[in-house]
Design an enzyme around this catalytic site. Structure first.
Site, short mmCIF file in Angstrom:
data_model
loop_
_atom_site.label_atom_id
_atom_site.label_comp_id
_atom_site.label_asym_id
_atom_site.label_seq_id
_atom_site.Cartn_x
_atom_site.Cartn_y
_atom_site.Cartn_z
N LYS A 216 0.43 -9.42 -9.14
CA LYS A 216 -1.04 -8.75 -8.08
C LYS A 216 -2.07 -7.47 -9.12
O LYS A 216 -1.25 -7.41 -9.39
CB LYS A 216 -0.11 -7.74 -7.11
CG LYS A 216 -1.88 -7.45 -6.01
CD LYS A 216 -1.55 -6.54 -4.66
CE LYS A 216 -3.46 -6.69 -4.37
NZ LYS A 216 -3.99 -5.12 -4.37
N ARG B 64 -6.02 -2.66 3.69
CA ARG B 64 -6.58 -1.50 4.51
C ARG B 64 -7.58 -2.25 5.64
O ARG B 64 -6.83 -1.53 6.72
CB ARG B 64 -8.07 -0.58 3.83
CG ARG B 64 -7.62 -0.12 2.79
CD ARG B 64 -8.69 0.24 1.93
NE ARG B 64 -9.15 -1.10 0.99
CZ ARG B 64 -10.97 -0.86 0.19
NH1 ARG B 64 -11.57 0.53 0.42
NH2 ARG B 64 -11.17 -1.86 -0.44
N CYS C 28 -2.85 -1.25 -9.56
CA CYS C 28 -2.95 0.78 -8.69
C CYS C 28 -4.72 0.90 -10.07
O CYS C 28 -4.17 0.73 -11.07
CB CYS C 28 -2.25 0.77 -8.63
SG CYS C 28 -2.29 2.35 -7.57
N GLY D 172 -9.60 -8.04 -1.17
CA GLY D 172 -10.94 -7.39 -0.59
C GLY D 172 -11.45 -8.13 -0.18
O GLY D 172 -11.85 -8.86 -0.15
N ASP D 173 -11.88 -6.90 0.62
CA ASP D 173 -13.24 -6.94 1.58
C ASP D 173 -12.99 -7.48 3.18
O ASP D 173 -13.46 -7.98 3.85
CB ASP D 173 -14.47 -7.28 1.13
CG ASP D 173 -15.48 -6.90 0.07
OD1 ASP D 173 -14.05 -4.83 -0.24
OD2 ASP D 173 -15.93 -6.75 -0.40
N MET E 282 1.10 -1.20 -0.41
CA MET E 282 0.34 -0.18 -0.05
C MET E 282 0.65 1.33 0.15
O MET E 282 1.53 1.47 0.96
CB MET E 282 -0.79 0.09 1.24
CG MET E 282 -1.96 -1.34 1.03
SD MET E 282 -3.12 -1.52 2.66
CE MET E 282 -1.95 -2.20 3.84
#
Length: 331
Positions: A141, A229, A102, A205-206, A19
């Site tokens: 990725k 995140r 990205c 993701g998520d 990140m």
């Protein structure tokens, strides 16, 4: 056991996502302490490396305590990607990762990151250029496709495997979604069921809780999970997931003392790596995340934003600890 080339990872490893402005060595060190199995650098511009740009070179810093660790590069030019892979090799990471996911405009406009999703042939050429330029394992990725009308991950997975990559991480959104909407892991499941796919497939993701990690592990049968995140300000998520996998029970949530210790460690390592003043200035983005959901933190946040030395940090941490000890005693 999951293998990426000669790198041996635990069964169903948990990966820390690369990140920008987050996954630097201090943050990676904290996540490693709390259970991350494989980590990646912030993404690095291939052209920046070749130009010897200071910011790009600084991102090459890796340390033995964080291994295994990969360095992620991006770009849209084959020669630049090949040259940057050779530069990366000189600092001896465990692997090289290519960013084809990205979604931000400044990267996409250069024909890099998710911008390459519109041209699979170019993606293949860029990947081959890296694979043939290094002895290190190469991973990728990427995302499902450019938008919902051009999901091409099935073709991408097969063709990139043919180039010689050793693992593929799929963020289960399109570029058009950016980071919005729900990630669709059904595509990841389909890739795993493809008999032609032999390399490890990691899902991204998520994932923001142990329950969701276990659900997705069982439902989509990928080889591991990459967490992004949800780890910002909460490095404990890795060990929490591992504990939940083993026991079906939750670890206790981090106490105020745990959060303050994490902030102190992060700040100290940031100061060591970047210099005290800059390191503590760049810590400012993290405080709200470390204390998300903690009552009455707003006034302390203002004080943390005014810290410029580790000595000031220590005084404020003691003050914060004392306040919450008294607060909890009165509760």
């Amino acid at each position: 056991m999951v293998k990426i080339g000669n790198i041996e990872l635990p069964e169903f490893p948990l990966l820390l996502a690369p990140m920008e402005d987050v996954s630097d060595p201090p943050f990676r060190r904290l996540c490693k302490m709390h259970g991350a199995d494989l980590m990646y650098s912030e993404f690095i511009s291939s052209e920046g490396l070749i130009r010897d740009a200071m910011k790009s070179r600084k991102k090459l810093d890796i340390f033995d305590y964080e291994r295994p660790v990969g360095i992620q590069i991006f770009g849209g030019d084959e020669e630049a990607m090949a040259m940057s892979a050779r530069i990366v090799e000189t600092v001896n990471p465990d692997l090289v990762d290519i960013n084809f996911g990205c979604p931000v405009k400044k990267v996409v406009c250069k024909g890099a990151g998710a911008g390459v999703l519109k041209d699979i042939d170019l993606m293949v050429r860029l990947t081959k250029a890296v694979v043939t330029s290094t002895h290190l394992p190469v991973t990728v990725k990427t995302r499902l496709g450019w938008d919902s009308n051009s999901i091409n991950i099935d073709e991408v997975a097969e063709r990139l495997q043919e180039t010689g990559i050793k693992a593929l991480t799929i963020h289960a959104r399109t570029r058009g979604q950016m980071y919005k909407g729900e990630a669709d892991w059904e595509h990841i499941s389909r890739i795993k069921q493809n008999p032609n796919i032999e390399i490890p497939i990691f899902g991204n993701g998520d994932i923001d809780s142990p329950e969701k990690a276990l659900e997705y592990k069982q439902k989509y049968a990928c080889d591991g999970i990459m967490i992004g995140r949800a780890a910002i300000g909460y490095p404990w998520i890795f060990n929490e997931i591992k504990h939940f996998f083993k026991t079906g029970e939750h670890l206790p949530e981090p106490e105020i003392s745990d959060r303050l210790l994490a902030v102190r460690q992060h700040a100290e390592w940031s100061a060591e790596w970047k210099g005290e003043k800059l390191g503590l200035i760049e810590m400012r983005q993290h405080y709200s995340n470390y204390f998300r959901g903690v009552p009455h933190f707003k006034e302390f946040r203002k004080k943390f934003l005014e810290v410029y030395t580790l000595e000031e940090m220590d005084v404020l941490i003691k003050e914060t600890q004392q306040f919450y000890e008294e607060y909890q005693a009165q509760a």
